[in-house]
Design an enzyme around this catalytic site. Structure first.
Site, PDB file in Angstrom:
ATOM      1  CD  GLU A 194     -16.884  38.212 -41.803  1.00  0.00           C
ATOM      2  OE1 GLU A 194     -16.609  39.012 -42.717  1.00  0.00           O
ATOM      3  OE2 GLU A 194     -17.991  37.655 -41.692  1.00  0.00           O
ATOM      4  CD  GLU A 321     -21.449  36.113 -39.662  1.00  0.00           C
ATOM      5  OE1 GLU A 321     -22.131  36.111 -40.712  1.00  0.00           O
ATOM      6  OE2 GLU A 321     -20.602  36.978 -39.400  1.00  0.00           O
TER       7      GLU A 321
END
Length: 1136
Positions: A194, A321
């Site tokens: 991220e 994810e």
């Protein structure tokens, strides 16, 4: 029979391929629907078996932190789910207190895993990493000692050394991994997670921002460092403790790892890394929100267009994810994600919203399935197949019908997984779904096919889901131009379905209904009759909110305080025992709800504690409680659940039939060969020898993943066809249980009584070619539970820090248990009040706990004879270390068993939400008859577990079940009738008034019940009593038959001629011959042997084997598509 909400209602009848309406076998004509929902229009899923889309990829079964420790989850759970890829933390990483890559790698790869991703930044303890700021050069890391030295990777602050700090971190974690891993070539290294969000390089999708330009530079540097360390181990410059060297050309590297699809940033990375020769091997981004269900394909297509534009060889993709809390454990939601990812052949990992080790909420308790697990199991069964084109009426949309379909030409099996059928209510109750299949190749399937449809209902994240039931069956259906329609009513949008098509089999599959003791009914808690304060609450359907769990029916019942009641007025379909299941959640502690049937108390539901550490979970993280209601009679009953001071909120109730109440087996489930997972050469056979659809073991193995509501003994009945003397091995959870030897030629059964674990049990059949398995049936055999050896922990010999702890609020037996085994954490009560157990382990800023190591606790038991056991530990674990923005930092604890100084078993024991709540976890152990000592002897940092603190769970009791009870019980192969005066050709004579004593011998010797029933074909000529004594009544000829009680199809007989006193006895055999005659199953004599002795190729096996499709095939010209008439899952809504 499917689930019925409140009562059984005949429903829509399925349409055959020819579009003619056909009736379910034994069911009357359909009647009008009881509610408007049941008149819902049919939704169609189109499956084109004439258009393959590639090899099955299997990447949708990925997890982020799905594994917590070695043994958490268990092997049966992990192998059953067939998790292809999981992301874990680096060796000694500090982001989470468990889930270390080195602790889980061996178990993962031994149970079907293919690729481990390591989030290298998870070395940092804080989230966002390093306080959310890109590190500079402020530290000096110790790199000049062995990677396994305790000083390696430690650092000095305020000590710049002209090297980027994260570059040193990368060297540390790469060395720790490569110095110890046994699987370097199967590990993928992801340097950034991220980076577009809170981790160092946030710029939205602005690829021109200075901070993103820094990312491109840092990417190249990180790539170089990873490859440098990789090459040091590959060349032998550095060595691995296991002697394992990397063999691949280079380390596999994944990135960029953005939190959403970033088109500009991703293209810029491709351009930059291509120029620098640092291209990622795996492209990574997240697809978390429900909007991804409609937008993902456009993201995928855009990415592939970048590769084509830039001349880049297509990269693998990992959606690192995906999904929201509302998707986890919900089959009808998960299948929508799977359909997207499988169709584009990418890996995809469920998001890590809660704690490590439970497959991201896709399993229940310590070893049980929930609805999500069964979907993963079905998906994993597709390995080795080819996928085919699936078209939904709702492409690229949120919360709608989707599916995955595949063809297995080797096993001649087509499978469709589907679910999610929805409507304007956002509940999707009772929607008929037609799976419209075309392109079914006659060269694969023949002229007619069989179809089975299984149903997998939602039971919450920690609620136990039993083996999915067969709710629709089609037998011997003629294919018309390769086309077949199968219509099944979907209970709701939350359920998932598995449809299997095979050539017509000699194994009949029955509907799971009241006739075979497998009916199931369900009702939403809010649709029951509420009183005394209980309240129904309407919930959002959760669209657009990643932070909410799913609420079945968009509602639940709360304010369930002392004396509040909910009553289910249910129409029970048959006499028998039933299991009531409540899907519910208390606020972090266990307790009870009282249960009444027709106003009479029948016991308590023991409600387990559930996750309540944060607002998103409290009262929402649903588990299940069960109680068996014995002796229910057919007809209407009022089942009432009454609140205590537990204050639990409830979602739904289910009523499972346990048995028919007529002495039939309890909790009996049959797993046909077509539902088994075949490997290493085992294959479904279709050779026309009466064994069509059987699994030919062929030197390989057939696995069954069988559910058990509780630990204890089960009869495992194997129906098979083999030559006399052939043998195969039954193993249970990796432990050999029995070698089964065929006692005759042809069709037969053998029964092995085996100790099961609570939850999922992996049964493996392995044997040579020619052993053909029709089915495996399991049924509870609780009468053997008395063979187990049980110890209350507080009665054991305790030493060191072990102590008896009394807690009247716990669900420990006797309200006492033993704490302090192994080392002991130093704890304090610092958790937030009102959110479950407040106990927290004292830890420093790096989440390193304070551990008392100088008083290791142990408990010792004696009196366990030498042998192999299923050791069931009833345990609790409330260990919680550190804090995180949204992940409960819970850990698994280790328990080991020693006999003398030798460790003979070890296991990992999951978090149970509070020390007051106990779960069951089984460990296989082989003893030599000595004293057994339990504790935890791991040294801190030994890496025998993800968190090797040497701390054991609390223990309530330990029960040792011998792996098997008794010998293999085989089926009857024949009955031989003999007696003085019986000739070799099976004849005898006597006069009126005389008696003749006959004997019946049942073979083989391993038959458990050798009793027979004697009958006379004409009692006016001769009678026979229960002991085989024949008495002549009048002149004539009569057949005296002995029929096996265990198998009424097996019998033997003699022909007896009765003469008047003045008559001469007929000749026919020497009275001293004492000949024997083995009768055929139909009672014929004449010197012929029974079918069991006729050989596997006699052609008669199908006729006499009870598990063939003959009964169904005999319905002349009628293809039975069981899709209604009370056989499907119905939801009767009581509110609009």
């Amino acid at each position: 029979m499917g689930i019925s909400r409140n009562r059984l209602v005949p429903g829509l009848v399925g349409l055959a391929a020819s579009a003619a309406i056909v009736l379910p076998l034994g069911i009357g004509m359909p009647v009008s629907s009881a509610t408007a929902e049941e008149n819902a229009p049919v939704q169609t899923l189109n499956v084109d078996y004439g258009t393959t889309t590639g090899d099955f990829y299997g990447g949708s079964s990925g997890m982020l932190y799905g594994l917590g420790d070695e043994g958490s989850p268990t092997d049966a759970i992990l192998d059953g789910a067939r998790v292809q890829v999981t992301s874990q933390k680096p060796a000694d990483g500090l982001q989470h207190p468990s889930a270390d890559v080195l602790a889980v790698e061996n178990q993962f790869f031994n149970n079907g895993g293919e690729e481990l991703v390591v989030n290298l930044q998870d070395w940092y303890p804080d989230w966002s990493y390093n306080g959310g700021k890109r590190p500079g050069d402020t530290r000096s890391y110790k790199l000049d000692v062995d990677p396994n030295d305790a000083q390696y990777g430690t650092y000095t602050d305020n000590a710049p050394n002209d090297r980027w700090d994260f570059d040193e971190v990368l060297e540390v974690v790469m060395n720790k991994i490569l110095a110890n891993t046994s699987h370097p070539d199967n590990i993928v290294f992801m340097p950034f997670n991220e980076p577009d969000g809170g981790n160092w390089y946030a710029s939205g999708d602005n690829a021109s921002a200075d901070i993103y330009k820094q990312f491109l530079t840092d990417w190249n540097d990180a790539y170089a460092t990873i490859q440098k360390v990789w090459n040091q181990y590959k060349s032998g410059e550095k060595t691995n403790v296991n002697g394992v060297k990397p063999t691949a050309d280079h380390a596999l590297i994944a990135g960029p790892g953005d939190s959403v699809w970033r088109a500009n940033r991703t293209k810029a990375l491709l351009e930059s890394s291509k120029a620098a020769n640092t291209l990622p091997d795996v492209i990574v981004w997240h697809e978390l929100g429900n909007g991804s269900l409609k937008n993902y394909r456009s993201h995928y297509n855009q990415y592939r267009s970048f590769e084509q534009e830039l001349g880049i060889t297509p990269r693998a993709i990992n959606i690192s994810e995906f999904g929201e809390l509302r998707d986890m454990s919900v089959p009808g939601q998960l299948i929508q994600w799977m359909s997207m990812f499988e169709s584009t052949k990418v890996q995809a990992q469920t998001a890590y919203w809660n704690y490590a080790g439970n497959l991201n909420d896709n399993m229940a308790r310590a070893n049980s399935a929930n609805g999500g697990w069964w979907l993963y199991k079905w998906y994993g069964d597709l390995r080795g197949t080819q996928t085919v084109k699936v078209t939904s009426e709702h492409p690229d949309s949120v919360d709608n019908l989707q599916g995955v379909a595949a063809i297995d030409t080797k096993n001649r099996k087509a499978t469709v997984l589907y679910g999610g059928a929805n409507d304007a209510t956002k509940i999707g109750a009772n929607i008929p779904v037609t799976v419209h299949m075309t392109g079914l190749d006659q060269s694969v399937f023949g002229e007619s096919v069989d179809v089975q449809v299984r149903e997998n209902a939602y039971t919450g994240p920690d609620g136990v889901a039993a083996t999915p039931r067969v709710v629709n069956v089609l037998s011997d259906q003629k294919l018309v131009n390769g086309t077949l329609d199968v219509t099944t009513t979907s209970i709701d949008r939350y359920a998932g379905y598995q449809l299997v098509v095979t050539p017509h089999q000699d194994v009949a599959t029955s509907l799971d209904n009241a006739e075979n003791g497998r009916s199931l009914q369900a009702i939403e808690a809010e649709d029951t009759t509420l009183s005394d304060g209980a309240k129904a609450y309407t919930k959002s359907d959760n669209t657009g909110s990643w932070g909410n769990f799913m609420f079945s029916g968009n509602g639940d019942v709360g304010n369930f305080k002392n004396g509040a009641k909910m009553t289910w007025n249910v129409d029970v379909p048959a006499d028998g025992a039933y299991r009531l299941q409540l899907i519910t959640a208390p606020a972090g502690f266990p307790g009870v709800n009282h249960v009444y049937v027709d106003g009479k108390s029948v016991g308590d539901l023991n409600v387990p504690a559930e996750l309540a550490l944060k607002e998103a979970a409290k009262w929402k993280y649903r588990g299940s409680a069960e109680i068996v209601l014995d002796g229910l009679t057919k007809g209407k009953h009022a089942i009432t659940v009454e609140a205590t001071d537990l204050d639990n909120e409830s979602d739904k109730l289910l009523l499972y039939q346990v048995s028919r109440g007529d002495g039939t087996p309890v909790d009996q489930v049959t797993y046909p060969a077509s539902d088994m997972r075949l490997d290493s050469g085992a294959v479904l056979a279709y050779d026309g020898n009466g064994t069509n659809g059987f699994a030919n073991l062929n030197g390989g193995r057939a696995d069954v993943f069988a559910h058990a509501w509780e630990a204890g003994y089960q009869n495992v009945t194997i129906a098979y066809n083999a030559a006399k003397g052939a043998h195969f091995v039954l193993s249970v959870n990796g432990q050999s249980a029995a070698t089964v030897t065929a006692q005759s030629d042809g069709a037969q059964t053998s029964i092995v009584r085996v100790a099961f674990s609570e939850g999922i049990n992996q049964l493996t059949l392995s044997g040579a070619a020619g052993v053909r398995v029709a089915s495996v049936t399991t049924a509870r055999a609780s009468e053997s539970d008395s063979k187990a050896i049980r110890f209350e922990a507080e009665d054991a010999q305790l030493s060191g820090g072990a102590k008896v702890q009394k807690d009247d609020a716990s669900d420990a037996s006797g309200k006492s248990f033993v704490a302090g085994l192994g080392n002991q954490f130093v704890t304090n009560e610092s958790g937030k009040a009102g959110y479950g157990d407040q106990t927290r382990v004292e830890a420093d800023a790096n989440h390193v706990p304070t551990v008392a190591q100088n008083n290791k606790g142990t408990m010792t038991v004696t009196g366990v004879p030498a042998g192999a056991y299923n050791m069931v530990v009833r345990f609790s674990n409330d260990a919680f270390i550190g804090s995180h923005s949204y992940n409960p930092q819970v850990v698994d604890l280790g328990l080991q068993v020693r006999e003398g100084d030798q460790e003979i078993a070890r296991g990992s024991f999951r978090y149970t939400y509070t020390e007051k709540h106990f779960m069951n976890r089984s460990v296989t152990v082989t003893t030599h008859g000595g004293a057994l000592t339990l504790g935890n002897w791991d040294e801190v940092g030994s890496r025998k577990a993800a968190v090797s603190w040497g701390v054991a769970p609390n223990v309530d009791s330990i029960t040792f079940y011998p792996i098997t009870d008794g010998n293999v019980i085989d089926s009857v192969s024949g009955v031989t009738v003999s007696g003085e005066g019986v000739s070799a050709d099976g004849k005898a004579s006597l006069k009126v008034g005389e008696t003749l004593s006959l004997n019946a011998s049942v073979t083989p010797d391993s038959v458990a019940d050798k009793t027979v029933q004697w009958t006379s074909s004409d009692e006016q000529v001769a009678t026979v009593d229960e002991h085989g004594v024949v008495k002549g009544v009048k002149a004539g000829t009569v057949t005296i038959t002995a029929t096996s009680v265990a198998d009424s199809s097996r019998s033997g007989s003699v022909e007896v001629t009765v003469a008047e006193d003045s008559e001469q006895k007929p000749s026919g055999g020497d009275g001293d011959n004492n000949g024997e005659q083995t009768g055929k199953p139909d009672g014929n004599t004449g010197g012929q042997t029974s079918d069991s002795d006729a050989g596997a190729d006699s052609g008669n096996n199908q006729k006499h084997m009870p598990l063939t499709g003959a009964a169904v095939a005999a319905v002349a010209g009628v293809a039975v598509l069981l899709a209604g008439a009370g056989l499907l899952l119905k939801r009767l809504r009581s509110r609009s």
